[in-house]
Motif scaffolding. Structure first.
Motif, mmCIF file in Angstrom:
data_model
loop_
_atom_site.group_PDB
_atom_site.id
_atom_site.type_symbol
_atom_site.label_atom_id
_atom_site.label_comp_id
_atom_site.label_asym_id
_atom_site.label_seq_id
_atom_site.Cartn_x
_atom_site.Cartn_y
_atom_site.Cartn_z
ATOM 1 N N ALA B 225 9.906 21.076 33.695
ATOM 2 C CA ALA B 225 9.228 20.829 34.975
ATOM 3 C C ALA B 225 8.799 22.147 35.620
ATOM 4 C CB ALA B 225 10.159 20.068 35.913
ATOM 5 N N ASP B 227 7.485 24.735 34.273
ATOM 6 C CA ASP B 227 6.202 25.245 33.784
ATOM 7 C C ASP B 227 5.045 24.767 34.664
ATOM 8 O OD1 ASP B 227 7.303 26.624 31.765
ATOM 9 O OD2 ASP B 227 6.685 25.274 30.155
ATOM 10 N N ILE B 228 5.108 23.500 35.039
ATOM 11 C CA ILE B 228 4.032 22.957 35.876
ATOM 12 C C ILE B 228 4.139 23.536 37.289
ATOM 13 C CG2 ILE B 228 3.124 20.871 36.955
ATOM 14 C CD1 ILE B 228 3.954 19.302 34.523
ATOM 15 N N GLN B 229 5.375 23.567 37.795
ATOM 16 C CA GLN B 229 5.565 23.975 39.193
ATOM 17 C C GLN B 229 5.101 25.398 39.448
ATOM 18 O OE1 GLN B 229 9.697 23.154 39.647
ATOM 19 N NE2 GLN B 229 9.377 20.956 39.693
ATOM 20 N N ARG B 230 5.442 26.306 38.524
ATOM 21 C CA ARG B 230 5.098 27.701 38.818
ATOM 22 C C ARG B 230 3.616 27.992 38.638
ATOM 23 N NH1 ARG B 230 8.209 31.762 37.311
ATOM 24 N NH2 ARG B 230 10.074 30.492 37.218
ATOM 25 N N CYS B 231 2.852 26.996 38.119
ATOM 26 C CA CYS B 231 1.399 27.159 38.037
ATOM 27 C C CYS B 231 0.715 26.662 39.306
ATOM 28 C CB CYS B 231 0.841 26.358 36.872
ATOM 29 S SG CYS B 231 1.283 27.038 35.315
ATOM 30 N N CYS B 232 1.494 26.129 40.237
ATOM 31 C CA CYS B 232 0.896 25.592 41.465
ATOM 32 C C CYS B 232 0.763 26.703 42.507
ATOM 33 C CB CYS B 232 1.756 24.472 42.040
ATOM 34 S SG CYS B 232 1.841 23.053 40.960
ATOM 35 N N GLN B 233 -0.123 26.453 43.450
ATOM 36 C CA GLN B 233 -0.392 27.466 44.483
ATOM 37 C C GLN B 233 0.902 27.969 45.139
ATOM 38 O OE1 GLN B 233 -1.314 26.560 48.453
ATOM 39 N NE2 GLN B 233 -3.375 27.439 48.351
ATOM 40 N N LYS B 234 1.804 27.035 45.450
ATOM 41 C CA LYS B 234 3.040 27.424 46.140
ATOM 42 C C LYS B 234 4.232 27.486 45.188
ATOM 43 C CE LYS B 234 1.515 25.690 50.547
ATOM 44 N NZ LYS B 234 1.784 24.897 51.733
ATOM 45 N N GLY B 235 3.920 27.692 43.917
ATOM 46 C CA GLY B 235 4.964 27.585 42.902
ATOM 47 C C GLY B 235 5.800 28.821 42.680
ATOM 48 N N ARG B 236 5.553 29.875 43.427
ATOM 49 C CA ARG B 236 6.337 31.094 43.191
ATOM 50 C C ARG B 236 7.307 31.325 44.363
ATOM 51 N NH1 ARG B 236 3.661 33.787 38.670
ATOM 52 N NH2 ARG B 236 2.885 31.962 37.562
#
Lengths: 294, 416
Positions: B225, B227-236
């Motif tokens: 999960a 992998d998808i999250q950290r590609c999102c705008q607020k994923g970092r």
């Protein structure tokens, strides 16, 4: 709009997973083809910004994606091969969570989620827990999250794994519809996933790009190398050992129609047939497995 | 904020988390009753038979016979208590001051109400070199009259033994002891068991918190999960801080609710007046912190909360570094339990003190609990600088919380 991959490499301790790859992705659907272990996923993870390259650069419209940071992620959509989710989430919970993570305003996200649920035929199961859904439905949920922010760059890694034929067709149509004015990169080892919808393809082997171009151009490379003939069952077992067979079709009277790849026809009654992308794939990747069989 | 609320909702909907939280809340309430269940009272019934009652009934009897109010331990009270004790010894004891063959109901009537104050007198008149306490028979009414003067002298002697080379530590102890309210106050029925169980509840909540926090990041690494999250705008950094704050706030609230519930139930059962009882009567007459039982409860809860947050932050850091839930849980539990083992096995007091202060979970164990440092005489020393161990525990936890938060966010964002 261009995503430029410039001399990109990724090295691990004992392996070079991606080796000096350069590619300029423009709008439209791209197929990234390669056998398992070819380096596709590593390349994709670098494009997604999950993995830092050992060398080289990825630029979006001329700017390094590492510098773009959140601005790049804002226009990026990604569906990885292994798509993890929280077992306690329903479809709608998951999409709401992902919409918030993508920074969508609540009103926009509600509208967008409804649209995607509708187009991906998930409306009926919106309140069902993802863990209870079929493989295909889960995958569609994954596609929905990737499309939530209407990404300019969409990367799908093995998107059709686990989907039945009807779902594959539906998926292809959806992506084809979505791809206008966007860069869509579909990584797969299933050639039929991209053969009809990808305008351009890149083929990877051993961490390197071995062929890049428009689908028709790539297919034309195989012109005069794809043959078909009818042989007997007995001959078939010998051919299997010595020839690169693309397809077999058993006929009556122990006869077999064989589609094979070779620089020259093997026998007099072979006739040249129209090549397909799959033939090129086989031509390139069978070499890796079995050496040059010509 | 939408993401934060969704994260909180997600965490609370996770079955593993909700089961642990519910279990902790139930155990906290149950453990508030346990100290009451250990209270015993014996009396003689109309037929002259000895009857022993326990729990709430025993507390009720104690309050009926000894009164339901605070008792001021004046020198006169001490003198009377000493005489009563000596009379009981004469009747039921031996020359060594040991009671035997005393009927339970006589013990409840004559000894139990004054046992603590007599023991405190024996403590402060103990031999300054050997530390041996005299028999109650060796004490006089005059000793009782001089009790509070002797308390200060005894603390000086004790600090000289404990902190011979650290005058700063000795001065700190004496300065704090000047603020201790005298005469002391006692309240019938209150025992040290309630303090032990508060410590146990803190340990329990912290243990549950480690189980909950350990998989916060590793679960997503394991499932993919992430992998998808950290590609999102607020994923970092945004996601890292949302996740950190959501877990920490949920666990802080769990701690506050558990402890509040535990203390409310416990104090309601024993009687709220009991919170005004002097700490010096419960443990040691020379406990130099100016606290009553209620103050000790609150300070222990505050230190427990800070230590819990430090433990949670450090566990989240471990979670952000581990690829799988199993490894995250194994490392987090080892780090959580290690200080307790080090404390028990250490031969060096100074080393044990440092371990207790530096490890985030250093003061959350059973033997190495924060509450027990409050009536101890241990200081951390760095050159000429000395700091009382409980103060060091609180101070270091305050530093560790933001440190581990920063390390976690950095580790999560930089992970590949």
């Amino acid at each position: 709009m261009e995503l430029t991959i410039d001399h990109l490499s990724k090295e691990y301790k004992d392996k070079r997973a991606v080796d000096d790859v350069s590619l300029a992705l423009t709008s439209g659907i791209w197929g990234l083809l390669g056998a398992n272990g070819a380096g596709k996923t590593t390349l994709i993870r670098m494009i997604a910004g999950i993995l830092a390259p050992s060398a080289g650069q990825i630029r979006y419209d001329g700017v390094d994606i590492a510098h773009l940071g959140a601005a790049y992620r804002d226009l990026f959509g990604y569906l990885p091969q292994e798509f993890g989710f929280y077992p306690e989430f329903t479809v709608i919970d998951y999409l709401n969570y992902m919409a918030a993570l993508k920074g969508l305003p609540v009103k926009t996200s509600k509208r967008k989620i409804d649209e995607l649920l509708e187009s991906l035929a998930l409306t009926d199961v919106r309140k069902k827990r993802i863990v209870k859904l079929s493989g295909g439905m889960k995958r569609r949920g994954g596609v929905a999250q990737a499309l939530l922010n209407e990404p300019k760059v969409l990367i799908l890694d093995e998107p059709t794994s686990g989907l039945d034929p009807a779902e594959r067709v539906r998926f292809r149509n959806l992506i084809a519809q979505f791809a206008q004015d966007r860069i869509v990169l579909i990584s797969t080892h299933i050639v039929s996933d991209v053969e009809y919808i990808a305008a351009q393809n890149a083929l990877m082997r051993g961490g390197q790009l071995v062929a890049v171009g428009q689908t028709q151009q790539l297919v034309q490379q195989m012109a005069g190398k794809v043959w078909q003939c009818v042989i007997s069952d007995e001959e078939l077992s010998r051919w299997k050992q010595t020839q690169r067979i693309a397809n077999l079709q058993h006929e009556k009277d122990h006869q077999v129609v064989v589609r094979y790849l070779a620089q020259q026809p093997i026998n007099d009654h072979s006739e040249a047939v129209q090549p397909r992308l799959e033939d090129l794939y086989l031509w390139l990747f069978d070499e890796e497995r079995g050496g040059d069989l010509q | 904020m939408t993401l934060w609320f969704l994260e909180v909702k997600r965490l609370l909907k996770t079955r593993f988390i909700s089961v642990i939280m519910l279990g902790i809340l139930c155990l906290s309430a149950w453990m508030a009753y346990l100290p009451v269940s250990y209270v015993q009272y014996a009396y003689q019934d109309a037929q002259g038979q000895s009857v022993i009652v326990t729990g709430r009934e025993a507390l009720q009897k104690i309050k009926e016979t000894r009164g339901d109010q605070l008792i001021t331990v004046t020198p006169e009270f001490l003198a009377n208590a000493l005489l009563q004790y000596q009379e009981a010894l004469a009747q039921f004891g031996n020359d060594e001051g040991i009671l035997f063959d005393m009927p339970d109901y006589e013990y409840s009537r004559l000894i139990a109400p004054i046992r603590n104050v007599v023991n405190r007198m024996r403590e402060v008149y103990s031999d300054s070199k050997s530390g041996l306490a005299p028999n109650a028979t060796a004490l006089s009414v005059e000793d009782a009259q001089n009790f509070y003067v002797q308390c200060r002298l005894h603390l000086q002697e004790l600090m000289m033994m404990e902190q011979e080379n650290h005058p700063n530590a000795r001065q700190t102890a004496l300065r704090l002891y000047q603020q201790v309210e005298m005469p002391f106050l006692i309240y019938p029925g209150v025992t040290t068991n309630s303090v032990d169980y508060e410590t146990l509840v803190i340990f329990l909540v912290a243990f549950g918190a480690v189980l909950i926090a350990a998989t916060t990041f590793s679960a997503d690494y394991q499932s993919g999960a992430d992998d998808i999250q950290r590609c999102c705008q607020k994923g970092r950094y945004t996601l890292a801080f949302v996740r950190l704050s959501a877990v920490m706030i949920i666990l802080a609230l769990l701690f506050i609710i558990s402890l509040a519930m535990h203390l409310i139930i416990s104090n309601s059962l024993f009687g709220w007046e009991g919170t005004k009882m002097s700490l010096q009567i419960l443990y040691s007459a020379v406990t130099f912190l100016p606290l009553n039982l209620g103050g000790e409860q609150l300070l222990t809860a505050l230190a427990g909360l800070l230590s819990l947050l430090a433990v949670v932050a450090s566990t989240l850091w471990i979670s952000s570094q581990c690829k799988s839930n199993v490894s995250a849980l194994a490392v987090a539990l080892t780090v959580f339990l290690a200080p307790m083992i080090i404390y028990i096995m250490s031969n060096s007091v100074a080393f044990a003190n440092w371990a207790q202060c530096l490890f985030p979970a250093g003061s959350l164990g059973l033997q190495n609990a924060f509450a027990y440092t409050l009536w101890g005489f241990q200081f951390l020393h760095l050159g000429n600088f000395s700091v009382f161990v409980p103060f060091a525990i609180i101070g270091i936890a305050i530093v560790e919380i933001p440190l581990f938060i920063g390390l976690t966010a950095h580790s999560y964002v930089k992970r590949q």
